[in-house]
Design a protein around this motif. Structure first.
Motif, short mmCIF file in Angstrom:
data_model
loop_
_atom_site.label_atom_id
_atom_site.label_comp_id
_atom_site.label_asym_id
_atom_site.label_seq_id
_atom_site.Cartn_x
_atom_site.Cartn_y
_atom_site.Cartn_z
N LEU A 1 0.83 -1.21 0.00
CA LEU A 1 0.00 0.00 0.00
C LEU A 1 0.86 1.26 0.00
O LEU A 1 0.42 2.31 -0.46
N ILE A 2 2.09 1.18 0.51
CA ILE A 2 2.98 2.33 0.46
C ILE A 2 4.15 2.09 -0.49
O ILE A 2 5.17 2.80 -0.43
N LYS A 3 4.00 1.13 -1.40
CA LYS A 3 4.99 0.98 -2.46
C LYS A 3 4.84 2.13 -3.44
O LYS A 3 3.76 2.36 -3.99
N CYS A 4 5.91 2.89 -3.63
CA CYS A 4 5.89 4.03 -4.54
C CYS A 4 7.30 4.22 -5.07
O CYS A 4 8.27 3.70 -4.53
N ASN A 5 7.40 4.96 -6.15
CA ASN A 5 8.69 5.26 -6.77
C ASN A 5 8.89 6.77 -6.83
O ASN A 5 8.04 7.46 -7.37
N PRO A 6 9.99 7.29 -6.28
CA PRO A 6 11.03 6.57 -5.53
C PRO A 6 10.51 6.07 -4.19
O PRO A 6 9.53 6.58 -3.67
N ALA A 7 11.19 5.09 -3.66
CA ALA A 7 10.70 4.38 -2.49
C ALA A 7 10.77 5.23 -1.22
O ALA A 7 11.65 6.09 -1.06
N ILE A 8 9.82 4.99 -0.33
CA ILE A 8 9.91 5.49 1.05
C ILE A 8 11.12 4.83 1.71
O ILE A 8 11.29 3.61 1.63
N LYS A 9 11.93 5.65 2.37
CA LYS A 9 13.20 5.14 2.88
C LYS A 9 13.23 5.21 4.41
O LYS A 9 12.22 4.94 5.05
N THR A 10 14.35 5.57 4.99
CA THR A 10 14.54 5.39 6.44
C THR A 10 13.88 6.52 7.23
O THR A 10 13.57 7.59 6.70
N GLU A 11 13.72 6.29 8.54
CA GLU A 11 13.24 7.34 9.42
C GLU A 11 14.22 8.51 9.44
O GLU A 11 13.81 9.68 9.51
N ALA A 12 15.52 8.23 9.35
CA ALA A 12 16.51 9.31 9.28
C ALA A 12 16.31 10.16 8.03
O ALA A 12 16.44 11.39 8.08
N ASP A 13 15.98 9.53 6.91
CA ASP A 13 15.70 10.29 5.69
C ASP A 13 14.44 11.13 5.86
O ASP A 13 14.40 12.30 5.44
N ARG A 14 13.41 10.57 6.47
CA ARG A 14 12.18 11.33 6.70
C ARG A 14 12.46 12.56 7.55
O ARG A 14 11.99 13.67 7.23
N GLN A 15 13.21 12.39 8.61
CA GLN A 15 13.54 13.53 9.46
C GLN A 15 14.38 14.56 8.71
O GLN A 15 14.20 15.77 8.90
N ALA A 16 15.26 14.11 7.84
CA ALA A 16 16.08 15.04 7.07
C ALA A 16 15.22 15.85 6.10
O ALA A 16 15.47 17.05 5.90
N ILE A 17 14.21 15.21 5.51
CA ILE A 17 13.32 15.92 4.58
C ILE A 17 12.50 16.96 5.34
O ILE A 17 12.34 18.10 4.89
N LEU A 18 11.96 16.58 6.49
CA LEU A 18 11.21 17.53 7.31
C LEU A 18 12.07 18.74 7.69
O LEU A 18 11.63 19.89 7.62
N LYS A 19 13.31 18.49 8.07
CA LYS A 19 14.22 19.58 8.42
C LYS A 19 14.52 20.45 7.20
O LYS A 19 14.64 21.67 7.30
N ALA A 20 14.62 19.81 6.03
CA ALA A 20 14.91 20.56 4.80
C ALA A 20 13.76 21.48 4.43
O ALA A 20 13.98 22.53 3.82
N VAL A 21 12.53 21.11 4.79
CA VAL A 21 11.40 22.02 4.59
C VAL A 21 11.59 23.25 5.47
O VAL A 21 11.47 24.40 5.02
N ALA A 22 11.92 23.04 6.74
CA ALA A 22 12.11 24.15 7.67
C ALA A 22 13.31 25.02 7.30
O ALA A 22 13.30 26.23 7.53
N ASP A 23 14.35 24.40 6.72
CA ASP A 23 15.58 25.13 6.37
C ASP A 23 15.52 25.76 4.99
O ASP A 23 16.52 26.31 4.52
N ASP A 24 14.38 25.66 4.32
CA ASP A 24 14.21 26.22 2.97
C ASP A 24 15.15 25.61 1.95
O ASP A 24 15.57 26.26 0.98
N VAL A 25 15.47 24.35 2.15
CA VAL A 25 16.14 23.56 1.12
C VAL A 25 15.09 22.98 0.18
O VAL A 25 15.25 22.99 -1.04
N ILE A 26 14.00 22.46 0.75
CA ILE A 26 12.84 22.04 -0.03
C ILE A 26 12.02 23.28 -0.38
O ILE A 26 11.68 24.07 0.50
N ASP A 27 11.70 23.43 -1.66
CA ASP A 27 11.00 24.62 -2.13
C ASP A 27 9.52 24.40 -2.34
O ASP A 27 8.73 25.36 -2.26
N VAL A 28 9.12 23.17 -2.65
CA VAL A 28 7.73 22.88 -3.02
C VAL A 28 7.29 21.60 -2.33
O VAL A 28 8.07 20.65 -2.20
N LEU A 29 6.02 21.58 -1.90
CA LEU A 29 5.40 20.38 -1.34
C LEU A 29 4.27 19.94 -2.26
O LEU A 29 3.50 20.77 -2.76
N ALA A 30 4.18 18.63 -2.49
CA ALA A 30 3.21 18.09 -3.44
C ALA A 30 2.73 16.74 -2.94
O ALA A 30 3.12 16.28 -1.85
#
Length: 444
Positions: free
Chosen positions: A278-307
């Motif tokens: 049910l959560i198989k997607c491409n690119p794949a969902i990866k580690t909890e450390a990656d998830r935390q890094a993405i969340l931080k990148a939103v706060a740090d304005d490294v991530i520009d767009v959410l979709a």
């Protein structure tokens, strides 16, 4: 269209938060100010305690039309989208036939007219041999040019280096890339088959669709964009290593931008045992450390767009063995609640959320008069109660596929009202069947 007055709300716009009323007339924002008096015939909505924001502009959905309408269609998925606070969507080209020339683009625009509850736009797809169609694309009618630099179906994989060079050199529109290295993925799949046969455990998905495959492909796309001074937008980043490639700061200063999707902010590989394919997607969902890094990148304005990368499949197909189970999740109905939920626990601010789900999308794709709360702009609005609850199992699933990966979850926010081009599209848990979205216009 509805003459509408939203009173007593907390407006979130242009990196500011303030209390005000907002009036909608003839489809557009007519007035923003304090203590606006109601006029005869206006619908009045009390926004006390709620955030009033520009609606989400989702630059990455797969609504499956034409040719794949057993999974979804523009009418069904756009209704799910407005329930989730999305007021505009941009649909991807990997349909049947694929959207890889002017005629297919116009055909999709014609299909959408009069059927979508949200505003709509479409990306042109790149192939190994359609550079002339890309050069001639009408920039006032297409949102961007999508390149699958990873495994895809049919003609949509672009794996010819000369074709990639030509696209990055000549595309008149922003380039969006799905970045995964196909040879790496195929080698990993061969290793998995050797170890498990065809009964590969779902937890192998991020091993097969590996972080190395994402990193290598993202680096290649960024190199191409740098050499050709192309506007590049890399979709659905999933690894901490990729995030390190991007610059932090306001999007206006960037030629290369990064996007994150709601499922990569919400799930980690720890959820595979519970949710399986049910959560198989491409690119794949990866580690909890990656998830935390993405969340931080939103706060740090490294991530520009959410979709969302909303990509529904029939529930029965998801129950197939690993290699047969399709990749993709239905996500639009819970888009804004899931993102405001992340605000409620402190990962990023409400102002940052609005910038990345609305302002930056409108700016990146040159969308005319949308994405902001400004007098004279189209009234694309979402009113969100941050103290409300969205109990997923208490509401019908509006996507045609009939399921959601969020089953059993409650979000710490609730969409109260969605307004699309001045029309009530969703209010107090009910869809307005008469809401019809407009084609997005681009200032190019």
């Amino acid at each position: 269209m509805t003459d509408l007055l939203i009173k007593n709300a907390t407006l979130v716009n242009d990196n500011d938060t303030f209390e005000a009323d907002l009036r909608v007339r003839a489809g557009r924002i007519d007035q923003i100010g304090a203590d606006i008096a109601a006029m005869a015939g206006e619908t009045v909505i009390d926004g006390a305690g709620c955030w009033l924001m520009p609606g989400m502009i989702d630059d990455q959905v797969h609504f499956r039309e034409p040719g794949l309408t057993d999974k979804a269609d523009m009418a069904s998925e756009s209704r799910a989208a407005v329930a989730g606070g999305i007021t505009s969507f941009m649909d991807m080209p990997n349909v049947k036939p694929p959207t890889i020339d002017h005629e297919a683009l116009v055909a999709k625009l014609d299909m959408a007219r009069g059927r979508c509850a949200a505003n709509y736009g479409f990306h042109l797809g790149a192939t190994n041999d359609n550079i002339e169609a890309i050069k001639r694309v009408d920039g006032t009618r297409a949102a961007g040019v999508k390149i699958f630099m990873g495994a895809s179906t049919g003609k949509m994989l672009v794996d010819d280096d000369a074709a990639l060079e030509a696209i990055f050199e000549h595309s008149p529109l922003p380039i969006l890339t799905h970045c995964e290295d196909t040879p790496m993925i195929e080698a990993n799949a061969d290793k998995a088959r050797a170890a498990y046969g065809e009964d590969v455990p779902i937890r192998q998905h991020p091993v097969i669709r590996s972080r190395e495959a994402c990193i290598a492909s993202s680096k290649k796309a960024m190199d191409l964009a740098t050499r050709h001074a192309a506007r590049l937008h890399i979709l659905h980043i999933t690894t901490a290593e990729e995030l390190a490639l991007f610059a932090a700061g306001p999007m206006a200063d960037k030629n290369i931008t990064a996007e994150a999707c709601i499922h990569h902010l919400f799930f980690s590989e720890d959820d595979y045992d519970r949710l399986g394919a049910l959560i198989k997607c491409n690119p794949a969902i990866k580690t909890e450390a990656d998830r935390q890094a993405i969340l931080k990148a939103v706060a740090d304005d490294v991530i520009d767009v959410l979709a969302t990368d909303h990509a529904p499949h029939a529930r029965a197909d998801k129950d197939n063995p690993y290699f047969s189970a399709p990749a993709g999740l239905p996500l639009v109905q819970h888009a804004v609640p899931s993102l405001v939920d992340q605000v409620s626990v402190g990962y990023f601010t409400i102002e940052q959320l609005v910038t990345k789900m609305a302002h930056n999308v409108a700016d990146r794709f040159d969308i005319v008069d949308r994405g902001y709360l400004r007098e004279g702009y189209w009234a694309d609005l979402v009113l969100v109660d941050p103290r409300g609850r969205t109990v997923v199992d208490d509401e019908p699933v509006l996507a045609k596929c009939g399921w959601t990966p969020f089953a059993g979850h409650s979000f710490n926010a609730r969409v109260k009202t969605t307004v699309v081009s001045g029309q009530l599209a969703y209010h107090d848990g009910k869809l307005s069947q008469g809401c019809i979205g407009e084609a997005l216009a681009y200032d190019r």
